[in-house]
Design a protein around this motif. Structure first.
Motif, PDB file in Angstrom:
ATOM      1  N   TYR A 255       0.827  -1.215   0.000  1.00  4.91           N
ATOM      2  CA  TYR A 255       0.000   0.000   0.000  1.00  4.91           C
ATOM      3  C   TYR A 255       0.856   1.258   0.000  1.00  4.91           C
ATOM      4  CZ  TYR A 255      -2.296   3.982   2.021  1.00  4.91           C
ATOM      5  OH  TYR A 255      -2.709   5.258   2.265  1.00  4.91           O
ATOM      6  N   GLU A 256       1.889   1.285   0.848  1.00  4.66           N
ATOM      7  CA  GLU A 256       2.728   2.479   0.964  1.00  4.66           C
ATOM      8  C   GLU A 256       3.440   2.795  -0.346  1.00  4.66           C
ATOM      9  OE1 GLU A 256       3.886   2.128   5.713  1.00  4.66           O
ATOM     10  OE2 GLU A 256       5.092   1.106   4.190  1.00  4.66           O
ATOM     11  N   PHE A 257       3.831   1.764  -1.082  1.00  6.20           N
ATOM     12  CA  PHE A 257       4.555   1.981  -2.329  1.00  6.20           C
ATOM     13  C   PHE A 257       3.626   2.298  -3.500  1.00  6.20           C
ATOM     14  CE2 PHE A 257       7.237   0.308  -5.945  1.00  6.20           C
ATOM     15  CZ  PHE A 257       8.206   1.308  -5.863  1.00  6.20           C
ATOM     16  N   THR A 258       2.343   1.911  -3.353  1.00  2.00           N
ATOM     17  CA  THR A 258       1.389   2.105  -4.447  1.00  2.00           C
ATOM     18  C   THR A 258       1.265   3.568  -4.855  1.00  2.00           C
ATOM     19  OG1 THR A 258       0.053   0.158  -3.905  1.00  2.00           O
ATOM     20  CG2 THR A 258      -1.046   1.933  -5.091  1.00  2.00           C
ATOM     21  N   SER A 259       1.058   4.448  -3.887  1.00  2.00           N
ATOM     22  CA  SER A 259       0.870   5.862  -4.189  1.00  2.00           C
ATOM     23  C   SER A 259       2.098   6.439  -4.890  1.00  2.00           C
ATOM     24  CB  SER A 259       0.582   6.638  -2.904  1.00  2.00           C
ATOM     25  OG  SER A 259       0.402   8.004  -3.175  1.00  2.00           O
TER      26      SER A 259
ATOM     27  N   LEU B  87       2.301   5.042  -8.532  1.00  2.00           N
ATOM     28  CA  LEU B  87       1.307   5.666  -9.410  1.00  2.00           C
ATOM     29  C   LEU B  87       1.707   7.087  -9.773  1.00  2.00           C
ATOM     30  CD1 LEU B  87      -2.056   4.444  -7.803  1.00  2.00           C
ATOM     31  CD2 LEU B  87      -1.166   3.829 -10.056  1.00  2.00           C
ATOM     32  N   ASP B  88       2.186   7.845  -8.798  1.00  2.00           N
ATOM     33  CA  ASP B  88       2.591   9.225  -9.063  1.00  2.00           C
ATOM     34  C   ASP B  88       3.765   9.285 -10.040  1.00  2.00           C
ATOM     35  OD1 ASP B  88       0.642  10.225  -7.426  1.00  2.00           O
ATOM     36  OD2 ASP B  88       1.946  10.489  -5.678  1.00  2.00           O
ATOM     37  N   GLU B  89       4.681   8.334  -9.922  1.00  3.76           N
ATOM     38  CA  GLU B  89       5.855   8.328 -10.797  1.00  3.76           C
ATOM     39  C   GLU B  89       5.496   7.970 -12.239  1.00  3.76           C
ATOM     40  OE1 GLU B  89       9.134   6.998  -7.385  1.00  3.76           O
ATOM     41  OE2 GLU B  89       8.364   5.534  -8.824  1.00  3.76           O
TER      42      GLU B  89
ATOM     43  N   GLY C 296      -2.292  -5.066   0.347  1.00  3.71           N
ATOM     44  CA  GLY C 296      -1.963  -3.783   0.956  1.00  3.71           C
ATOM     45  C   GLY C 296      -1.115  -3.845   2.195  1.00  3.71           C
ATOM     46  N   ASN C 297      -1.377  -4.769   3.112  1.00  2.00           N
ATOM     47  CA  ASN C 297      -0.673  -4.815   4.398  1.00  2.00           C
ATOM     48  C   ASN C 297       0.678  -5.508   4.334  1.00  2.00           C
ATOM     49  OD1 ASN C 297      -2.659  -3.450   5.858  1.00  2.00           O
ATOM     50  ND2 ASN C 297      -3.839  -5.332   6.174  1.00  2.00           N
ATOM     51  N   GLN C 298       0.980  -6.160   3.244  1.00  2.00           N
ATOM     52  CA  GLN C 298       2.215  -6.939   3.158  1.00  2.00           C
ATOM     53  C   GLN C 298       3.400  -6.081   2.738  1.00  2.00           C
ATOM     54  OE1 GLN C 298       0.387 -10.490   0.771  1.00  2.00           O
ATOM     55  NE2 GLN C 298       2.271 -11.208   1.725  1.00  2.00           N
TER      56      GLN C 298
ATOM     57  N   ASN D  88       8.024  -5.510 -10.008  1.00  2.00           N
ATOM     58  CA  ASN D  88       9.319  -5.480 -10.697  1.00  2.00           C
ATOM     59  C   ASN D  88      10.102  -4.217 -10.348  1.00  2.00           C
ATOM     60  OD1 ASN D  88       8.753  -7.909 -11.903  1.00  2.00           O
ATOM     61  ND2 ASN D  88       8.249  -7.066 -13.901  1.00  2.00           N
ATOM     62  N   GLU D  89       9.403  -3.085 -10.269  1.00  2.00           N
ATOM     63  CA  GLU D  89      10.076  -1.838  -9.905  1.00  2.00           C
ATOM     64  C   GLU D  89      10.556  -1.882  -8.460  1.00  2.00           C
ATOM     65  OE1 GLU D  89      11.805   1.765  -9.811  1.00  2.00           O
ATOM     66  OE2 GLU D  89      11.120   0.661 -11.590  1.00  2.00           O
ATOM     67  N   ALA D  90       9.725  -2.400  -7.559  1.00  2.00           N
ATOM     68  CA  ALA D  90      10.109  -2.493  -6.148  1.00  2.00           C
ATOM     69  C   ALA D  90      11.317  -3.412  -5.981  1.00  2.00           C
ATOM     70  CB  ALA D  90       8.935  -3.001  -5.317  1.00  2.00           C
TER      71      ALA D  90
END
Length: 407
Positions: free
Chosen positions: A99-103, A106-108, A134-136, A182-184
């Motif tokens: 979840y934390e990385f999603t925002s 998306l912005d990038e 989301g929580n993982q 893949n990006e993470a």
């Protein structure tokens, strides 16, 4: 009970900690995606409270209540520092949750996407991916887990949904999941779990073009105020977003052409679908006549086909009110309006137009689509495959006596 609430259209956390009710305001507007994001955080907060690991200032550093909970926070942090476990070791690596990385992800990527695509991807995260992953922590997501998730979303779970999700839509859900993992993996130096997970096979949807006789019947029966619209659709092969976004400044009667430079998607002006979609469409006589008639009606407006307020047509509304009722009234098989594009391609081929010219008119980069899909709808005038070639051989391979050189 802890919850996410709204005040002046901005979301806030509402929970009780150490017997004190806390209502912590955020700057996020009240919408589904933001509520989904905050619910993930709220679940983490409740879990930390149950484990005695909740530090108030960590989550709400600007809150005036930080001073009230300062002593409790200090004791909690001391206890955490004296207890080394696997979870804390993971925190040291600073790998965020899904979840934390999603925002951030998306912005990038927003800068390289069309607005309609960004909204669609955001919806996929909100509806499908964040509730499940989301929580993982990103590096905790495994390949078997991804495969099981893909299998699970095909089954109807929501009330009223009786049909399974199609393979095509499931692939659409998995595409941003693959992208973010893949990006993470590159950014946080862990092996991506999205390995050798191939897209599901999607059966090709058969096209159902109209015959020329059917086209003529449709144009003779359609409502008069939409005859010009459907004439242009049938005889230019324009996509829905292209004809709905067509402006008069892109119609050139002197050069007998339409320039495709803009489209309309969900009410937003966007660029054409691909680089090949930027093109010039030559006007046939029926199209030229239809546009000249239309100019008398909407020539003072920006858009060629528009409503009474001058705004672009809503294709969903037109399809529901005009297109399908018309086909039903004429006892024709219901077909999507997009079949007008397929119809144009098959009529051009049947007329003997050059495949290269047709591909350019349609906005295809090559003739591959024509030969793979449309060419089988071209009527075989000889009624016997291969007979045209036999005739050519007979006409060109005779000796002077008239006997075949092959005998």
């Amino acid at each position: 009970m802890a919850s996410i609430r709204s005040r002046n259209n901005k979301l806030l956390f509402d929970f009780t900690y150490k017997g004190i009710r806390c209502r912590e305001q955020t700057i996020l507007v009240d919408n589904k995606l933001n509520r989904s994001r905050l619910n993930v955080i709220l679940n983490n907060i409740e879990a930390e409270m149950r484990l005695g690991r909740f530090v108030f200032k960590k989550h709400f550093p600007s809150s005036p209540r930080c001073s009230y909970f300062a002593e409790i926070d200090e004791k909690t942090e001391d206890a955490k520092n004296n207890s080394v476990n696997t979870e804390e070791q993971k925190l040291v690596t600073n790998i965020p949750t899904f979840y934390e990385f999603t925002s951030e992800w998306l912005d990038e990527n927003k800068i390289q996407w069309k607005l309609s695509h960004y909204k669609n991807v955001s919806m996929i995260f909100e509806r499908y991916l964040i509730p499940h992953f989301g929580n993982q922590a990103l590096d905790e997501i495994t390949r078997p887990q991804i495969i099981k998730y893909r299998a699970s979303i095909s089954e109807p779970k929501r009330l009223g949904r009786v049909k399974k999700l199609g393979n095509d839509w499931i692939n659409h859900v998995m595409t941003p999941l693959r992208g973010i993992l893949n990006e993470a993996a590159i950014r946080y130096d862990f092996p991506t779990p999205f390995v050798n997970i191939k897209a599901l096979k999607v059966e090709k949807t058969p096209i159902e073009p109209f015959s020329l006789a059917e086209v003529q019947l449709v144009l003779s029966k359609v409502r008069k105020d939409y005859k010009n619209y459907y004439t242009v659709r049938f005889f230019t092969g324009m996509r829905t977003a292209e004809i709905d976004g067509l402006k008069w400044k892109y119609v050139n009667f002197d050069r007998s052409e339409i320039l495709i430079q803009e489209t309309i998607v969900d009410g937003y002006v966007e660029t054409p679908k691909t680089s090949a979609s930027y093109r010039s469409i030559q006007l046939s006589q029926p199209v030229s006549d239809a546009l000249r008639r239309q100019f008398k009606l909407t020539g003072q407006q920006e858009y060629v086909f528009c409503n009474n307020n001058g705004n672009p047509l809503d294709h969903r509304n037109i399809t529901k009110r005009i297109w399908y009722p018309m086909l039903i009234e004429m006892n024709m098989k219901p077909r999507r309006p997009y079949q007008t594009r397929h119809t144009c391609a098959t009529l051009w081929l049947a007329a003997g137009e050059s495949p290269e010219w047709i591909a350019k008119q349609m906005g295809h980069s090559t003739t591959k689509m024509l030969f793979e899909v449309y060419s089988r709808y071209v009527p075989n005038n000889t009624r016997q495959d291969g007979s045209a070639f036999d005739l050519l051989i007979k006409q060109t391979q005779m000796d002077k006596t008239g006997d075949s050189v092959y005998e």
